[in-house]
Design a protein around this motif. Structure first.
Motif, PDB file in Angstrom:
ATOM      1  N   PHE A 301       3.687   2.625  -2.947  1.00  0.00           N
ATOM      2  CA  PHE A 301       3.794   2.467  -1.498  1.00  0.00           C
ATOM      3  C   PHE A 301       2.854   1.374  -1.001  1.00  0.00           C
ATOM      4  N   ALA A 302       1.621   1.373  -1.492  1.00  0.00           N
ATOM      5  CA  ALA A 302       0.638   0.375  -1.062  1.00  0.00           C
ATOM      6  C   ALA A 302       1.033  -1.019  -1.516  1.00  0.00           C
ATOM      7  N   SER A 303       1.639  -1.116  -2.695  1.00  0.00           N
ATOM      8  CA  SER A 303       2.035  -2.434  -3.182  1.00  0.00           C
ATOM      9  C   SER A 303       3.198  -3.013  -2.386  1.00  0.00           C
ATOM     10  N   MET A 304       4.034  -2.165  -1.859  1.00  0.00           N
ATOM     11  CA  MET A 304       5.188  -2.639  -1.106  1.00  0.00           C
ATOM     12  C   MET A 304       4.865  -2.885   0.369  1.00  0.00           C
ATOM     13  N   ARG A 306       1.478  -2.882   1.637  1.00  0.00           N
ATOM     14  CA  ARG A 306       0.099  -3.327   1.801  1.00  0.00           C
ATOM     15  C   ARG A 306      -0.680  -2.413   2.771  1.00  0.00           C
ATOM     16  N   THR A 307      -0.257  -1.162   2.760  1.00  0.00           N
ATOM     17  CA  THR A 307      -0.902  -0.131   3.577  1.00  0.00           C
ATOM     18  C   THR A 307      -1.139   1.089   2.709  1.00  0.00           C
ATOM     19  N   PRO A 308      -2.367   1.609   2.657  1.00  0.00           N
ATOM     20  CA  PRO A 308      -2.620   2.806   1.848  1.00  0.00           C
ATOM     21  C   PRO A 308      -1.831   4.002   2.376  1.00  0.00           C
ATOM     22  N   LEU A 309      -1.424   4.860   1.458  1.00  0.00           N
ATOM     23  CA  LEU A 309      -0.613   6.023   1.813  1.00  0.00           C
ATOM     24  C   LEU A 309      -1.525   7.144   2.309  1.00  0.00           C
ATOM     25  N   GLN A 310      -1.720   7.202   3.595  1.00  0.00           N
ATOM     26  CA  GLN A 310      -2.557   8.210   4.237  1.00  0.00           C
ATOM     27  C   GLN A 310      -1.668   9.265   4.915  1.00  0.00           C
ATOM     28  N   PRO A 311      -2.264  10.373   5.365  1.00  0.00           N
ATOM     29  CA  PRO A 311      -1.458  11.391   6.069  1.00  0.00           C
ATOM     30  C   PRO A 311      -0.664  10.837   7.243  1.00  0.00           C
ATOM     31  N   THR A 312      -1.256   9.876   7.969  1.00  0.00           N
ATOM     32  CA  THR A 312      -0.523   9.303   9.098  1.00  0.00           C
ATOM     33  C   THR A 312       0.720   8.553   8.644  1.00  0.00           C
ATOM     34  N   GLU A 313       0.657   7.927   7.473  1.00  0.00           N
ATOM     35  CA  GLU A 313       1.828   7.220   6.954  1.00  0.00           C
ATOM     36  C   GLU A 313       2.939   8.213   6.577  1.00  0.00           C
ATOM     37  N   TYR A 314       2.543   9.351   6.013  1.00  0.00           N
ATOM     38  CA  TYR A 314       3.540  10.380   5.712  1.00  0.00           C
ATOM     39  C   TYR A 314       4.254  10.833   6.994  1.00  0.00           C
ATOM     40  N   LEU A 315       3.470  11.096   8.030  1.00  0.00           N
ATOM     41  CA  LEU A 315       4.051  11.568   9.288  1.00  0.00           C
ATOM     42  C   LEU A 315       4.923  10.509   9.938  1.00  0.00           C
ATOM     43  N   THR A 316       4.433   9.258   9.943  1.00  0.00           N
ATOM     44  CA  THR A 316       5.205   8.171  10.544  1.00  0.00           C
ATOM     45  C   THR A 316       6.511   7.954   9.808  1.00  0.00           C
ATOM     46  N   LEU A 317       6.454   7.963   8.481  1.00  0.00           N
ATOM     47  CA  LEU A 317       7.665   7.772   7.683  1.00  0.00           C
ATOM     48  C   LEU A 317       8.654   8.912   7.921  1.00  0.00           C
TER      49      LEU A 317
END
Length: 367
Positions: A301-304, A306-317
């Motif tokens: 996820f971070a390589s694609m 360029r954002t670390p996979l944090q809890p907020t990213e899970y919720l946003t996705l």
């Protein structure tokens, strides 16, 4: 006495009520009376919504069975001379007609029990006679009915002896009937009732969660845009179901009362479908979140993105994917038949009512 209830929800309410009604009526009457309660389930509103016609049917049924008091329960909204009817009483024959939607959408069992108790006690009347007996057809004194407006029925072409109606009026009364109709439709059934749409939404969400483009879009979208995506997808689903399922009611009558009924029915349709779609949206969001937690790899996820996979990213996705999946569900609902959409959106009695209206004004073939 008898509780004459229509099938499904009214019968369930009557059966639960009957377990304690005998004892409660005996306690509240305070005159050593005994009430034998019988529950009868039958569609007594079949083919009509006219309160005088329904009262005559109830009277005939009570006379045939030799019941002293008959309280009829229906989950259809009833109208009398442009007013939303809650209770219709006939003291001479010991009849009461109760429209459950007029009681609102909350605490329906408790409100129905109170209304039935007050109606029965009023119809039974005191055992005193002569000058001590209160006049009949006077407003009930119970706490529930005190919140309703009593009116005597106007001329209807056939005499209704000793009749009294209680109506709900004003904006609060309108909202009470509206939410009562929505509750009767049980909008949460929309999720499981549209199996093809649900399958399309789940498949779309599962695939979108694995797509790197979706990751990048979700990470780049701001909260306002996510809200716009959510509102747009939910609105699309609601509109598609109403249009594709032909759920919009068009009155062919030109009277003011007919137009008021049509607006009420359409409002209940919009609210019912909206609640069902929102429940589906929240469910998709939860399922997509669980799926993302299971399947996503933080390094990929971070390589694609360029954002670390944090809890907020899970919720946003999950939020964004739920919007995408809802659009997929809207497309999948096109595979549903009109009958399947109506069955998911309406109670059985409401389906029968709308089918009757279609029969009166020309049936349209279903897909």
């Amino acid at each position: 006495m008898a509780l004459l209830a229509e099938p499904d929800a009214p019968t369930e309410i009557a059966q639960r009520m009957a377990r304690t009604l005998t004892a409660r009526l005996a306690d509240r009457s305070g005159q050593g009376r005994r009430f034998d309660v019988e529950v009868v389930s039958e569609p007594f509103t079949s083919g009509t919504e006219d309160p005088p016609t329904l009262m005559r049917r109830i009277m005939d049924r009570g006379s045939a069975e030799n019941w002293d008091i008959v309280v009829a329960l229906t989950d259809l909204p009833l109208h009398a001379h442009g007013r939303r009817l809650a209770v219709n009483l006939n003291h001479e024959h010991g009849l009461a007609l109760l429209s459950l939607p007029a009681l609102g959408g909350l605490r329906l069992q408790t409100r129905a029990r109170r209304a039935v108790e007050e109606a029965v006690l009023d119809l039974a009347g005191p055992q005193t006679t002569g000058a001590d007996a209160p006049p009949r057809s006077q407003p009930l004194l119970g706490p529930f009915v005190n919140r309703l407006a009593p009116i005597h029925p106007g001329p209807i072409g056939e005499k209704e002896p000793d009749g009294l109606r209680y109506v709900v009026s004003g904006p609060r009364g309108y909202l009470r009937v509206l939410f009562g109709m929505v509750r009767a439709n049980r909008p949460w059934r929309l999720v499981t009732g549209l199996s093809k749409a649900l399958a399309a939404a789940l498949a779309t969400g599962a695939i979108a969660t694995l797509d790197s483009t979706t990751w990048s879009l979700a990470a780049a979208l701001s909260a306002p845009r996510l809200v716009i995506a959510m509102v747009g997808s939910v609105g699309l689903m609601i509109g598609w179901l109403i249009v594709d399922g032909e759920l919009w009611h068009r009155s062919t009558e030109g009277s003011l009362e007919a137009r008021q009924r049509a607006r009420l029915y359409n409002a209940s349709t919009v609210v019912t479908v909206s609640v069902g779609v929102l429940v589906c949206y929240v469910g998709l969001m939860v399922i997509n979140l669980v799926w993302a937690l299971f399947i996503l790899n933080d390094q990929v996820f971070a390589s694609m993105t360029r954002t670390p996979l944090q809890p907020t990213e899970y919720l946003t996705l999950s939020w964004f994917v739920a919007s995408v999946a809802t659009v997929g569900g809207a497309l999948g609902s096109g595979l549903e038949s009109d009958d399947a959409i109506r069955a998911a959106a309406y109670s059985k009695r409401e389906q029968q009512r709308r089918h009757m209206l279609q029969g009166d004004h020309g049936d349209q073939p279903s897909k």
